[in-house]
Design a protein around this motif. Structure first.
Motif: not given
Length: 471
Positions: A196-205, A225-230, A247-249
């Motif tokens: 999810d979006e809450r944890r997404a910034s802690d990972f390489g997407l 930059a995070l939004k663009k990785m959905q 919405p992130y992997i």
């Protein structure tokens, strides 16, 4: 055509009468057997490579005297047992473990735990960093570790290399992973988790196209930059509801490479030393890099805080996020032949107790106690991971002895331990309080036998904590 299919064809030619359900069952069995045979053939052509990691600074001081994959987990296992067991359960029996720091205990554990029959090619071997006439450097990163042993890996008659990490907690059937890699004709396949979006910034997407091919990478993005990785994760099998929530992997650090592709990538770019940051992102343009969705429990336990919480989560009821009680996919470790644990008038709640422990008139809550743990009368253990001991001291069933000058192995009488990790072979005296009374978040007190990491007190391996100490 498989053997069962041939027999079924003969029966049809003989024009024997079959009830309709029997015909359908036979067809299903034929298909099942054929699929199983294909899966077995595919994993037989796979070589497993487990990356033992670097110095393990994020897990220090647990890595002070041991390699990261050798850190004990869940009271009786070691981290290396997780990926090795996943390989064995997936029928991948050729496994190398690459490491270069404090590998003595890791070597000993693997030698004692994984001794395959002499009638098979199966093995689990440690490949430690070494200096050669061609290369005087130690491993410079994950990719460089594999590169330095290419001369050995190239000799194996396999189709794929399965690259795994040695500090993750998860259960995975790699056969499905290999099948996805084969079916998509991928050169490289990454195992990914939806987040999810809450944890997404802690990972390489990463981003994928409609066919599941990876087309873009971003390391811990934030804001726009995070939004663009959905991405639309329904492409990988999530339901529309799940895809909306996640919405992130993110990459799990688990990869399958075609043998020739990995060899070419490592030889053509000797300056690139890391898979996740250099080799794979740079290869997405020229190679077919696919994503494989792993939608189950996975935890990177490379930090003290993550390691602590992952262990204590095992005690949850009714269903912990990860269970060691799966008969179909067990986690293996070395056999110790220890006696049953002895509990004398104890109160125990939401805890796991390893074998060979002796507990007397104590209270244990939400804790994990490793093999040969000894807890004396009057002790209170809460929210704590105790790794146990490698041996028994003297007469193991002795009476509590607070009058002795020497501090005995284990937890002395009337001691309270709360919110801590107690490493192996610790000697903790009587009337001790390990409670982080000042709520310190970070501290280094090596001379006194402990560290504090993220508010968690870590008692060092072989430490001696005198009677009456308050931490």
């Amino acid at each position: 055509m498989s053997y069962v299919e041939k027999q079924f064809a003969k029966l049809l030619e003989a024009n024997l009468p079959f009830p309709p359900y029997q015909v359908s069952q036979t067809v299903l069995h034929c298909r099942w057997e054929l699929k199983g045979s294909q899966e077995k053939l595919r994993v037989k052509r796979v070589l497993g490579i487990i990356l033992g990691g670097g110095a393990g600074t994020r897990l220090y001081p647990l890595t002070k005297l041991r390699a990261k994959p050798a850190v004990p987990v869940a009271g009786k296992y070691r981290l290396i047992d997780i990926p090795v067991s996943n390989c064995i359960n997936s029928e991948i029996f050729k496994i190398y473990v690459l490491t270069q720091f404090n590998s003595a205990s890791l070597n000993r554990h693997i030698a004692r735990a994984y001794n395959f029959s002499g009638f098979t090619e199966g093995f689990v071997e440690v490949l430690a960093a070494q200096q050669t006439l061609e290369n005087l450097n130690w491993f410079q990163g994950t990719a460089d570790a594999v590169r330095q042993y290419l001369w050995l890996l190239e000799e194996w008659d396999v189709d794929e290399f399965l690259i795994l990490s040695g500090d993750h907690l998860y259960r995975m059937d790699y056969r499905h992973f290999v099948n996805r890699h084969k079916e998509t004709g991928a050169d490289i396949t990454l195992s990914v988790i939806p987040i999810d979006e809450r944890r997404a910034s802690d990972f390489g997407l990463m981003k994928i196209d409609g066919a599941g091919r990876v087309i873009d990478f971003s390391e811990k993005p934030k804001g726009e930059a995070l939004k663009k990785m959905q991405v639309d994760t329904t492409v990988l099998g999530l339901t529309p509801e799940q895809a909306k929530e996640q919405p992130y992997i993110a990459s799990m650090g688990i990869y399958i490479f075609k043998k020739d592709v990995l060899i070419n990538l490592l030889k053509e770019s000797p300056q690139k030393t890391d898979f996740g940051k250099e080799i794979i992102p740079d290869s997405a343009k020229d190679y077919n890099v696919q994503a494989y969705l792993f939608d189950d429990y996975w935890e990177d336990i490379g930090t003290i805080e993550a390691f602590y919480h992952a262990n204590l989560a095992l005690t949850q009821q009714p269903r912990p996020p990860f269970s060691f009680y799966d008969e179909e996919a067990p986690i293996y470790t070395r056999a110790r032949y220890l006696p049953p644990s002895k509990l004398l008038n104890c109160q125990i709640r939401e805890s796991m107790i390893g074998e060979g422990c002796i507990l007397k008139d104590c209270r244990i809550e939400h804790s994990v106690l490793g093999v040969r743990s000894r807890i004396e009368a009057g002790c209170v253990i809460q929210d704590t991971l105790i790794m146990g001991a490698d041996f028994y001291e003297g007469f193991a069933e002795r009476q509590s002895e607070c009058e002795r000058k020497a501090v005995s192995l284990g937890i002395g009488a009337n001691t309270t331990v709360r919110g801590a990790i107690v490493d192996k072979n610790a000697h903790i005296g009587c009337d001790v309080k390990i409670i982080n009374k000042d709520n310190v978040q970070e501290a280094e007190r090596e001379s006194q036998g402990f560290y504090i990491r993220s508010g968690i007190v870590v008692i060092l391996k072989n430490a001696v904590i005198p009677d009456g100490t308050v931490i």
